[in-house]
Write a protein that holds these residues in place. Structure first.
Motif, PDB file in Angstrom:
ATOM      1  N   LEU A  60      -3.655   9.140  -7.455  1.00  0.00           N
ATOM      2  CA  LEU A  60      -4.120   7.752  -7.406  1.00  0.00           C
ATOM      3  C   LEU A  60      -3.824   7.003  -8.704  1.00  0.00           C
ATOM      4  CD1 LEU A  60      -7.525   8.343  -5.588  1.00  0.00           C
ATOM      5  CD2 LEU A  60      -5.461   7.338  -4.606  1.00  0.00           C
ATOM      6  N   ILE A 109       0.305   5.466   0.491  1.00  0.00           N
ATOM      7  CA  ILE A 109      -0.565   6.601   0.800  1.00  0.00           C
ATOM      8  C   ILE A 109       0.178   7.883   0.461  1.00  0.00           C
ATOM      9  CG2 ILE A 109      -1.798   7.854   2.610  1.00  0.00           C
ATOM     10  CD1 ILE A 109      -2.099   5.233   4.127  1.00  0.00           C
ATOM     11  N   ARG A 115      -6.386   5.746   8.408  1.00  0.00           N
ATOM     12  CA  ARG A 115      -6.055   5.416   7.006  1.00  0.00           C
ATOM     13  C   ARG A 115      -4.963   4.338   6.943  1.00  0.00           C
ATOM     14  NH1 ARG A 115      -7.237   9.491   3.109  1.00  0.00           N
ATOM     15  NH2 ARG A 115      -9.033  10.698   3.828  1.00  0.00           N
ATOM     16  N   GLU A 120      -7.200  10.710  11.812  1.00  0.00           N
ATOM     17  CA  GLU A 120      -7.423  10.354  10.413  1.00  0.00           C
ATOM     18  C   GLU A 120      -6.232   9.590   9.864  1.00  0.00           C
ATOM     19  OE1 GLU A 120      -8.059  12.377   5.984  1.00  0.00           O
ATOM     20  OE2 GLU A 120      -7.428  13.618   7.686  1.00  0.00           O
ATOM     21  N   ASP A 171      -2.713   4.014  -3.246  1.00  0.00           N
ATOM     22  CA  ASP A 171      -3.942   3.412  -2.739  1.00  0.00           C
ATOM     23  C   ASP A 171      -4.822   4.417  -2.004  1.00  0.00           C
ATOM     24  OD1 ASP A 171      -3.438   0.335  -3.177  1.00  0.00           O
ATOM     25  OD2 ASP A 171      -1.582   1.155  -2.381  1.00  0.00           O
ATOM     26  N   ASP A 172      -4.218   5.502  -1.518  1.00  0.00           N
ATOM     27  CA  ASP A 172      -4.975   6.503  -0.780  1.00  0.00           C
ATOM     28  C   ASP A 172      -4.256   7.839  -0.890  1.00  0.00           C
ATOM     29  OD1 ASP A 172      -6.944   7.625   0.769  1.00  0.00           O
ATOM     30  OD2 ASP A 172      -6.584   6.395   2.539  1.00  0.00           O
ATOM     31  N   TYR A 173      -4.969   8.908  -0.509  1.00  0.00           N
ATOM     32  CA  TYR A 173      -4.471  10.275  -0.686  1.00  0.00           C
ATOM     33  C   TYR A 173      -4.922  11.095   0.516  1.00  0.00           C
ATOM     34  CZ  TYR A 173      -3.538  14.598  -3.443  1.00  0.00           C
ATOM     35  OH  TYR A 173      -3.057  15.801  -3.921  1.00  0.00           O
ATOM     36  N   ILE A 174      -3.938  11.608   1.279  1.00  0.00           N
ATOM     37  CA  ILE A 174      -4.252  12.416   2.447  1.00  0.00           C
ATOM     38  C   ILE A 174      -3.803  13.856   2.208  1.00  0.00           C
ATOM     39  CG2 ILE A 174      -3.859  12.769   4.913  1.00  0.00           C
ATOM     40  CD1 ILE A 174      -3.336   9.831   5.221  1.00  0.00           C
ATOM     41  N   PRO A 199       0.826  -1.215   0.000  1.00  0.00           N
ATOM     42  CA  PRO A 199       0.000   0.000   0.000  1.00  0.00           C
ATOM     43  C   PRO A 199       0.861   1.267   0.000  1.00  0.00           C
ATOM     44  CG  PRO A 199      -0.703  -1.538   1.705  1.00  0.00           C
ATOM     45  CD  PRO A 199       0.590  -2.042   1.191  1.00  0.00           C
ATOM     46  N   LYS A 223      -5.965  14.695  -6.755  1.00  0.00           N
ATOM     47  CA  LYS A 223      -6.180  13.372  -6.161  1.00  0.00           C
ATOM     48  C   LYS A 223      -6.222  12.286  -7.228  1.00  0.00           C
ATOM     49  CE  LYS A 223      -8.706  15.029  -2.093  1.00  0.00           C
ATOM     50  NZ  LYS A 223      -9.985  15.025  -1.356  1.00  0.00           N
ATOM     51  N   GLN A 238      -5.556   0.493   5.265  1.00  0.00           N
ATOM     52  CA  GLN A 238      -4.749  -0.027   4.160  1.00  0.00           C
ATOM     53  C   GLN A 238      -4.004  -1.293   4.553  1.00  0.00           C
ATOM     54  OE1 GLN A 238      -4.712   0.807   1.003  1.00  0.00           O
ATOM     55  NE2 GLN A 238      -6.217   2.431   1.359  1.00  0.00           N
TER      56      GLN A 238
END
Length: 233
Positions: free
Chosen positions: A93, A78, A113, A109, A98-101, A76, A89, A117
């Motif tokens: 991606l 991020i 996250r 948060e 796999d994710d976006y902070i 994963p 974003k 993941q």
């Protein structure tokens, strides 16, 4: 105590220290990198379970690091960014993250996250491993992979025809059970067996030529005289 190792990558030491403190508080092991080049070196040399990756960095930016990691790893990733638009974003991606902070972010948060993941990654990996185990049959020196249809005898790959493979698989899935000629024929050929049909015996002889060290003294497919054939575990 968690055993997962997380790589955090950012050129801002304060953010690195913040993430490291919170991750270690949750029991995670932490690796730190301050530029993209250093991040790739750490991924190469260590077993990393998740990467938290800033976009704007010296040497290599986060997007390029993500692309390169994705060429060889499925761990994963991020992405961290101060850019919050939908386009940013999507771009992040699309590189394989796999994710976006979005910065700034809260510790609650951030940890949520991370855990989400890691749960997904560990679950998928465990399922893949179990699937691999379930698809593999190992008996009497034979190794049969039901997904790839490959057969090995003492680590040496053997080329079997489709019919030969089905005969071997039938007995390997039921070790120690003796299969009469007629049952092998009807289950493999899907036809009614008739007396005097020596098709099975011919195929067994061919299989033994391929898998036995000495086909005249078979150790894998054994004959039970007057009954049929079996593979012992």
């Amino acid at each position: 105590m968690s055993s997962e190792k997380i790589l955090i990558v950012d050129d801002d030491k304060e953010i690195i220290d913040f993430m490291e403190f919170n991750l270690k508080s949750e029991g995670y092991s932490v690796l730190k990198a301050y530029n993209g080049k250093e991040a790739l070196q750490l991924v190469e040399k260590n077993e990393v379970h998740l990467i938290v990756l800033d976009i704007m960095m010296p040497e290599l930016d986060g997007m390029e690091v993500c692309r390169r990691v994705r060429m060889t790893k499925n761990i994963p990733i991020i992405i961290l960014s101060a850019k919050s638009s939908e386009v940013d974003k999507v771009v992040g991606l699309s590189t394989g993250a796999d994710d976006y902070i979005v910065k700034p972010f809260s510790n609650m948060e951030f940890i949520a996250r991370i855990k989400a993941q890691l749960r997904r990654y560990i679950y998928l990996n465990d399922n893949c491993k179990q699937k691999s185990i379930d698809s593999l049959i190992m008996v009497s020196g034979l190794e049969i992979n039901k997904e790839t249809f490959k057969v090995k005898v003492y680590e040496k790959e053997i080329n079997l025809t489709k019919t030969e493979y089905e005969i071997v698989l039938l007995m390997a899935e039921n070790p120690n059970r003796v299969f009469p000629l007629e049952e092998i024929f009807e289950r493999v050929w899907k036809e009614k067996y008739f007396l005097g049909n020596n098709t099975v015996m011919v195929h067994i002889a061919r299989i033994r030529e391929k898998i036995e060290d000495n086909p005249r003294e078979p150790k894998i497919i054994k004959t039970v005289w007057g009954v049929g054939y079996k593979i012992e575990d």
